[in-house]
Write an enzyme that holds these catalytic residues in place. Structure first.
Site, mmCIF file in Angstrom:
data_model
loop_
_atom_site.group_PDB
_atom_site.id
_atom_site.type_symbol
_atom_site.label_atom_id
_atom_site.label_comp_id
_atom_site.label_asym_id
_atom_site.label_seq_id
_atom_site.Cartn_x
_atom_site.Cartn_y
_atom_site.Cartn_z
ATOM 1 N N CYS A 123 16.247 34.085 1.410
ATOM 2 C CA CYS A 123 15.152 33.252 0.930
ATOM 3 C C CYS A 123 15.336 31.783 1.302
ATOM 4 O O CYS A 123 14.453 30.962 1.027
ATOM 5 C CB CYS A 123 14.992 33.414 -0.571
ATOM 6 S SG CYS A 123 14.770 35.131 -1.062
ATOM 7 N N HIS A 269 11.579 27.593 -3.592
ATOM 8 C CA HIS A 269 11.433 29.010 -3.281
ATOM 9 C C HIS A 269 10.795 29.692 -4.485
ATOM 10 O O HIS A 269 11.175 29.438 -5.627
ATOM 11 C CB HIS A 269 12.795 29.619 -2.963
ATOM 12 C CG HIS A 269 12.771 31.109 -2.929
ATOM 13 N ND1 HIS A 269 11.837 31.800 -2.204
ATOM 14 C CD2 HIS A 269 13.545 32.042 -3.550
ATOM 15 C CE1 HIS A 269 12.040 33.098 -2.380
ATOM 16 N NE2 HIS A 269 13.063 33.267 -3.188
ATOM 17 N N ASN A 300 7.508 37.100 -4.681
ATOM 18 C CA ASN A 300 8.620 36.524 -3.921
ATOM 19 C C ASN A 300 8.549 37.060 -2.495
ATOM 20 O O ASN A 300 8.776 38.248 -2.271
ATOM 21 C CB ASN A 300 9.943 36.919 -4.599
ATOM 22 C CG ASN A 300 11.167 36.398 -3.851
ATOM 23 O OD1 ASN A 300 11.076 35.965 -2.707
ATOM 24 N ND2 ASN A 300 12.324 36.461 -4.500
#
Ligand SMILES: CC(C)(COP(=O)(O)OP(=O)(O)OC[C@H]1O[C@@H](n2cnc3c(N)ncnc32)[C@H](O)[C@@H]1OP(=O)(O)O)[C@@H](O)C(=O)NCCC(=O)NCCS
Length: 344
Positions: A123, A269, A300
């Protein structure tokens, strides 16, 4: 006498010139997730902040989503595809490892023969790519770099795993990074904590999965060998993100010489709405700072999450071109990277 090598000549600084995003057409509400796990819409919303996410269809491949996002970033930057001389693709969900998907994207987007490669930094992949692009531009090895974060995490999600089934989504986000006469991408604070590698990982390695050994591999509710998926120790990752990543974000602000009240936007993020809220508190961000909360409708999307959130913040008018934004990516590795940027 040793021969003298000419130094490379780069631009004084680099900046993000344009941004673009692609979200798959299929919107998946929590109700669909609940077909496979014992949970509730209320629990998913309150624990993660996620209401819906997008899942890619068969035609929405890593390359196709990247081309769509990349094309928008090129248009937003006002450059020609042929001006791109490097393509960096951050992803953990492109299943054909060789060749790099970046070369196919570079060719099909019309960039000619640019340098092109994939990176794997979970990520934090997009922020890693942004950092590389900046260095390439100031070093003189590239003028305009296309940086793409793209994932099809629905392919790597165990729909029967209560801890992760609701978290992940698919999509692509892209930026063009080009030369600048003023600093517009700050110093990156980045690193890894390999001692925590087991906290987010693929359940089974591809070579183990290939054996098909039902006595050793995880099985689904019908008794079939489960396809590899991303698994995590949710609480351990949550604590790490809340306590350690706020410090990294503060270090990036300090390195850029920016205080929290000088920020216009915060684009972390998109892992969990509660992580975002904790970071806002830890950094003491004032109310005027626009905060990306794309997770609610995008989930996500790992490497794609920051450029997608950036694109939405600009598209909705919550942030505007020229604003100063703090970005921070963190995830599997564990890895992290934070920097302050001027928005395109
Ligand atoms: C995954 C996550 C949302 C889970 O939230 P949490 O509050 O930590 O939940 P826990 O795992 O502690 O479980 C709390 C309780 O909810 C239950 N639970 C777990 N998953 C559930 C679900 N999907 N639905 C309902 N209940 C659930 C647990 O069994 C536990 O019950 P108990 O208290 O009776 O034992 C959260 O840990 C998280 O977001 N972690 C970080 C994820 C992340 O950012 N990952 C990627 C980084 S890039």
């Amino acid at each position: 006498m040793t021969a003298k090598i000419s130094p490379s000549k780069g631009a004084p600084y680099a900046r993000i010139l344009g941004v673009g995003g692609y979200r798959p057409s299929r919107v998946v509400p929590n109700e669909v997730i609940l077909e496979h796990i014992e949970s509730s819409d209320e629990w998913i919303r309150s624990r993660s902040g996620i209401a819906t996410r997008h899942w890619a269809g068969p035609e929405e491949t890593v390359a196709e989503m990247s081309l769509a996002a990349g094309g928008k970033a090129i248009a937003d930057a006002g450059i020609a595809a042929s001006d791109i001389d490097a393509v960096i693709v951050a992803t953990v969900s492109h299943f054909k490892q060789t060749p790099a998907v970046a070369t196919d994207i570079a060719h099909r987007i019309g960039a000619g023969k640019p340098a092109a490669f994939d990176i794997s930094a979970g990520c934090a992949g997009f922020t890693y790519g942004l950092t590389l692009a900046k260095s390439m531009i100031t070093d003189g090895t590239a003028q305009n770099v296309l940086v793409i974060g793209v994932e099809r995490l629905s392919d790597l999600t165990d729909k029967e795993d209560r801890a992760t089934a609701f978290l992940f989504g698919d999509g692509a986000g892209a930026v063009i990074v080009g030369p600048s006469q003023v600093p517009a991408i700050g110093p990156t604070v980045w690193g890894s904590e390999g001692d925590k590698a087991e906290t987010i990982k693929q359940t089974v390695a591809w070579d183990e999965f290939r054996t098909g050994d039902v006595s050793r591999l995880p099985l689904d509710s019908s008794g079939n060998v489960k396809f590899p998926a991303i698994t995590q120790e949710g609480q351990a990752v949550f604590r790490w993100a809340v306590f350690e990543m706020a410090k990294v974000a503060q270090q990036a602000l300090d390195a850029a010489g920016i205080t929290a009240d000088q920020l216009d936007a915060f684009i972390p993020h998109q892992a969990n709405m509660r992580i975002i809220d904790s970071m806002i508190k830890a950094l003491k961000l004032p109310d005027h700072v626009a905060v990306a909360r794309d997770i609610e409708t995008t989930g996500n999307t790992s490497a794609a999450s920051i450029p997608l959130a950036m694109e939405r913040l600009l598209a909705t008018g919550e942030a505007k071109s020229g604003d100063t934004a703090l970005v921070i990516g963190f995830g599997a590795g564990l890895v992290y990277a934070a920097t302050v940027v001027t928005l395109p």
